[in-house]
Design a protein around this motif. Structure first.
Motif, mmCIF file in Angstrom:
data_model
loop_
_atom_site.group_PDB
_atom_site.id
_atom_site.type_symbol
_atom_site.label_atom_id
_atom_site.label_comp_id
_atom_site.label_asym_id
_atom_site.label_seq_id
_atom_site.Cartn_x
_atom_site.Cartn_y
_atom_site.Cartn_z
ATOM 1 N N ALA A 92 0.819 -1.211 0.000
ATOM 2 C CA ALA A 92 0.000 0.000 0.000
ATOM 3 C C ALA A 92 0.855 1.264 0.000
ATOM 4 C CB ALA A 92 -0.931 0.006 1.208
ATOM 5 N N GLU A 93 2.103 1.145 0.428
ATOM 6 C CA GLU A 93 2.981 2.306 0.455
ATOM 7 C C GLU A 93 3.652 2.537 -0.891
ATOM 8 O OE1 GLU A 93 5.592 -1.192 1.267
ATOM 9 O OE2 GLU A 93 3.595 -0.536 1.832
ATOM 10 N N GLY A 94 3.256 1.775 -1.922
ATOM 11 C CA GLY A 94 3.914 1.851 -3.222
ATOM 12 C C GLY A 94 3.875 3.249 -3.820
ATOM 13 N N ILE A 95 5.030 3.842 -3.978
ATOM 14 C CA ILE A 95 5.145 5.171 -4.569
ATOM 15 C C ILE A 95 5.585 5.009 -6.015
ATOM 16 C CG2 ILE A 95 6.341 7.381 -4.467
ATOM 17 C CD1 ILE A 95 6.649 6.976 -1.475
ATOM 18 N N ALA A 96 4.755 5.474 -6.939
ATOM 19 C CA ALA A 96 5.080 5.365 -8.354
ATOM 20 C C ALA A 96 6.177 6.362 -8.733
ATOM 21 C CB ALA A 96 3.824 5.593 -9.197
ATOM 22 N N ARG A 97 5.967 7.620 -8.381
ATOM 23 C CA ARG A 97 6.983 8.646 -8.636
ATOM 24 C C ARG A 97 6.667 9.873 -7.794
ATOM 25 N NH1 ARG A 97 3.422 9.086 -12.933
ATOM 26 N NH2 ARG A 97 2.729 11.200 -13.456
ATOM 27 N N PHE A 134 -2.042 3.203 -4.154
ATOM 28 C CA PHE A 134 -3.264 3.018 -3.370
ATOM 29 C C PHE A 134 -3.359 4.105 -2.305
ATOM 30 C CE2 PHE A 134 -1.192 -0.954 -4.565
ATOM 31 C CZ PHE A 134 -2.130 -1.472 -5.453
ATOM 32 N N PRO A 135 -3.558 5.357 -2.702
ATOM 33 C CA PRO A 135 -3.573 6.441 -1.707
ATOM 34 C C PRO A 135 -4.802 6.438 -0.815
ATOM 35 C CG PRO A 135 -4.159 7.289 -3.865
ATOM 36 C CD PRO A 135 -3.753 5.852 -4.062
ATOM 37 N N LYS A 136 -5.948 5.917 -1.295
ATOM 38 C CA LYS A 136 -7.165 5.899 -0.473
ATOM 39 C C LYS A 136 -6.958 5.069 0.787
ATOM 40 C CE LYS A 136 -10.646 6.719 -4.038
ATOM 41 N NZ LYS A 136 -11.863 6.195 -4.711
ATOM 42 N N LEU A 137 -6.319 3.912 0.637
ATOM 43 C CA LEU A 137 -6.045 3.057 1.794
ATOM 44 C C LEU A 137 -5.128 3.762 2.784
ATOM 45 C CD1 LEU A 137 -6.311 0.277 3.128
ATOM 46 C CD2 LEU A 137 -4.338 -0.469 1.799
ATOM 47 N N LEU A 138 -4.181 4.509 2.277
ATOM 48 C CA LEU A 138 -3.235 5.226 3.134
ATOM 49 C C LEU A 138 -3.914 6.363 3.876
ATOM 50 C CD1 LEU A 138 -0.308 5.800 4.041
ATOM 51 C CD2 LEU A 138 -0.062 7.201 2.012
ATOM 52 N N ILE A 139 -4.703 7.162 3.157
ATOM 53 C CA ILE A 139 -5.314 8.344 3.758
ATOM 54 C C ILE A 139 -6.422 7.958 4.729
ATOM 55 C CG2 ILE A 139 -6.635 10.443 3.248
ATOM 56 C CD1 ILE A 139 -5.109 10.570 0.579
ATOM 57 N N GLU A 140 -7.266 6.972 4.363
ATOM 58 C CA GLU A 140 -8.394 6.603 5.213
ATOM 59 C C GLU A 140 -7.945 5.893 6.486
ATOM 60 O OE1 GLU A 140 -10.912 4.313 2.765
ATOM 61 O OE2 GLU A 140 -11.563 5.991 1.512
ATOM 62 N N SER A 141 -6.877 5.096 6.402
ATOM 63 C CA SER A 141 -6.456 4.316 7.561
ATOM 64 C C SER A 141 -5.552 5.098 8.516
ATOM 65 C CB SER A 141 -5.719 3.050 7.095
ATOM 66 O OG SER A 141 -4.564 3.405 6.354
ATOM 67 N N THR A 146 -1.626 11.885 -5.187
ATOM 68 C CA THR A 146 -2.456 11.561 -6.344
ATOM 69 C C THR A 146 -2.368 10.067 -6.619
ATOM 70 O OG1 THR A 146 -1.967 13.741 -7.274
ATOM 71 C CG2 THR A 146 -2.921 12.122 -8.766
ATOM 72 N N LYS A 147 -3.471 9.501 -7.057
ATOM 73 C CA LYS A 147 -3.515 8.075 -7.391
ATOM 74 C C LYS A 147 -3.131 7.868 -8.850
ATOM 75 C CE LYS A 147 -6.530 4.001 -7.343
ATOM 76 N NZ LYS A 147 -6.070 3.509 -8.651
ATOM 77 N N THR A 148 -2.286 6.894 -9.106
ATOM 78 C CA THR A 148 -1.945 6.537 -10.476
ATOM 79 C C THR A 148 -3.108 5.779 -11.105
ATOM 80 O OG1 THR A 148 -0.905 4.493 -9.707
ATOM 81 C CG2 THR A 148 0.517 6.408 -9.992
ATOM 82 N N ALA A 149 -3.311 5.986 -12.401
ATOM 83 C CA ALA A 149 -4.454 5.374 -13.082
ATOM 84 C C ALA A 149 -4.389 3.850 -13.033
ATOM 85 C CB ALA A 149 -4.512 5.865 -14.534
ATOM 86 N N PRO A 152 -1.943 1.178 -11.204
ATOM 87 C CA PRO A 152 -0.786 0.961 -10.321
ATOM 88 C C PRO A 152 0.176 -0.106 -10.822
ATOM 89 C CG PRO A 152 -2.816 1.085 -9.053
ATOM 90 C CD PRO A 152 -3.216 1.034 -10.491
ATOM 91 N N TYR A 153 -0.364 -1.241 -11.305
ATOM 92 C CA TYR A 153 0.506 -2.345 -11.683
ATOM 93 C C TYR A 153 1.080 -2.195 -13.088
ATOM 94 C CZ TYR A 153 -1.096 -4.597 -7.439
ATOM 95 O OH TYR A 153 -1.369 -4.876 -6.128
ATOM 96 N N ALA A 154 0.848 -1.039 -13.715
ATOM 97 C CA ALA A 154 1.545 -0.718 -14.956
ATOM 98 C C ALA A 154 2.779 0.129 -14.674
ATOM 99 C CB ALA A 154 0.618 0.019 -15.925
ATOM 100 N N ASN A 155 3.064 0.365 -13.383
ATOM 101 C CA ASN A 155 4.221 1.154 -12.980
ATOM 102 C C ASN A 155 5.331 0.236 -12.475
ATOM 103 O OD1 ASN A 155 5.777 2.750 -10.676
ATOM 104 N ND2 ASN A 155 4.981 4.244 -12.129
ATOM 105 N N PRO A 156 6.549 0.350 -12.978
ATOM 106 C CA PRO A 156 7.628 -0.566 -12.572
ATOM 107 C C PRO A 156 8.042 -0.426 -11.118
ATOM 108 C CG PRO A 156 8.482 1.186 -13.959
ATOM 109 C CD PRO A 156 6.998 1.314 -13.993
ATOM 110 N N ASN A 157 7.939 0.783 -10.540
ATOM 111 C CA ASN A 157 8.323 0.962 -9.138
ATOM 112 C C ASN A 157 7.397 0.188 -8.204
ATOM 113 O OD1 ASN A 157 10.562 3.126 -9.160
ATOM 114 N ND2 ASN A 157 8.985 4.027 -10.468
ATOM 115 N N ILE A 158 6.095 0.218 -8.486
ATOM 116 C CA ILE A 158 5.142 -0.501 -7.656
ATOM 117 C C ILE A 158 5.314 -2.008 -7.835
ATOM 118 C CG2 ILE A 158 2.678 -0.932 -7.279
ATOM 119 C CD1 ILE A 158 2.179 1.993 -7.924
ATOM 120 N N LEU A 159 5.578 -2.444 -9.062
ATOM 121 C CA LEU A 159 5.821 -3.868 -9.298
ATOM 122 C C LEU A 159 7.090 -4.334 -8.594
ATOM 123 C CD1 LEU A 159 4.906 -4.427 -13.056
ATOM 124 C CD2 LEU A 159 3.665 -5.228 -11.052
ATOM 125 N N ALA A 160 8.131 -3.488 -8.596
ATOM 126 C CA ALA A 160 9.380 -3.844 -7.919
ATOM 127 C C ALA A 160 9.162 -3.989 -6.415
ATOM 128 C CB ALA A 160 10.444 -2.789 -8.206
#
Length: 220
Positions: A57-62, A80-87, A115-118, A120-128
Motif C-alpha cells: 500500500a505504500e507503493g510510490i510510483a513517482r 493506493f492512496p485511499k487506503l493510506l489516507i483513510e487508515s 495523487t492516485k496513479t491510473a 498501479p501495476y503498470a508502474n515498474p516501481n510498484i511492481l518492484a
C-alpha cells in the motif's frame, strides 16, 4: 544501445516528461538537484518506517517536484492512496509537518499533494516493491516475478522485461536471469517505456532488480 543508457533519459522530451520542473542559475543548479534528491529520499524513508500500512500500500510510483519563487509543490503519485489516507489520517498530517520542518525555507512554502496513479501495476516501481515484499515473505523469487508479470498484463501493458541479479535460490555464486513477456522495443524512441532500478536487501545478500514496461499509449 538499450542497455547502455537510461530508458527514461533517452526518451526525455518525446514520450517522457521530467519529474522535476524548475529553473536555476548554473551555480545554484547542484544545490537544487541535491535538495530534490533529499526530499524524495525523506518521503520514501518516512513512509516505509513510520506509516503502519499493509505491504504494497505504500507503493510510490513517482514523486514530482515543481519549484517557484515562493512555493515548492511536491506531488506524490501512489498506487493506493485511499487506503493510506483513510487508515492513517493522523500520520498523514504528521508526515506533512515533518517534511515542512525538514525543508523549511523563509522565502518558500512547501505544499504536498497525493495523487492516485491510473493503473498501479503498470508502474515498474510498484511492481518492484511488490516483488520485494513477496520475496521477503518467503515466496519463491520466480513465483513472485511471474505474479508481477500477470498483474502487469492485466493492466493492459504491451510487454514487460525483468532482470534480477544476485544469489538466486541461495546459491553461493551470484548470477543474472532475464524474464520477458511481450514486446519491449528499447531502441525505439517513440515507444512509451517505463523503467526502474530497485535494490532488495535480504538475509541471502543484496539483489538487483530492473524492470522495463512497454505501455500502450491508447490505453494509458
Amino acid at each position: 544501445m538499450g542497455q547502455k543508457i537510461n530508458p527514461l533519459g533517452f526518451r526525455l522530451g518525446t514520450t517522457q516528461s521530467p519529474h522535476s520542473l524548475w529553473f536555476a542559475e548554473p551555480k545554484n543548479y547542484p544545490e537544487g538537484l541535491q535538495e530534490d534528491q533529499k526530499i524524495r529520499d525523506f518521503i520514501k524513508t518516512y513512509v516505509q518506517k513510520n506509516m503502519k500500512i499493509s505491504p504494497g500500500a505504500e507503493g510510490i510510483a513517482r514523486i514530482e517536484i515543481q519549484k517557484r519563487i515562493d512555493l515548492i509543490q511536491v506531488i506524490i503519485f501512489m498506487g493506493f492512496p485511499k487506503l493510506l489516507i483513510e487508515s492513517q489520517p493522523r500520520e498523514i498530517k504528521e508526515f506533512q509537518m515533518n517534511l515542512q520542518k525538514e525543508f523549511h525555507s523563509v522565502n518558500q512554502k512547501l505544499k504536498i499533494s497525493i495523487t492516485k496513479t491510473a493503473k498501479p501495476y503498470a508502474n515498474p516501481n510498484i511492481l518492484a516493491e511488490f516483488i520485494a515484499t513477496q520475496f521477503k515473505n518467503r515466496v519463491s523469487l520466480r513465483k513472485a516475478i511471474k505474479k508481477a508479470i500477470e498483474l502487469a498484463k492485466e493492466a493492459h501493458t504491451k510487454g514487460i522485461q525483468v532482470k534480477i541479479a544476485g544469489r538466486i535460490g541461495g546459491n553461493e555464486m551470484a548470477r543474472v536471469e532475464w524474464i520477458r513477456k511481450g514486446r519491449v522495443p528499447l531502441q525505439t524512441v517513440r515507444a512509451k517505456i517505463d523503467y526502474c532500478s530497485y535494490t532488495i536487501r535480504t538475509i541471502y545478500g543484496v539483489f538487483g532488480l530492473k524492470i522495463w514496461i512497454f505501455i500502450d499509449k491508447e490505453k494509458e
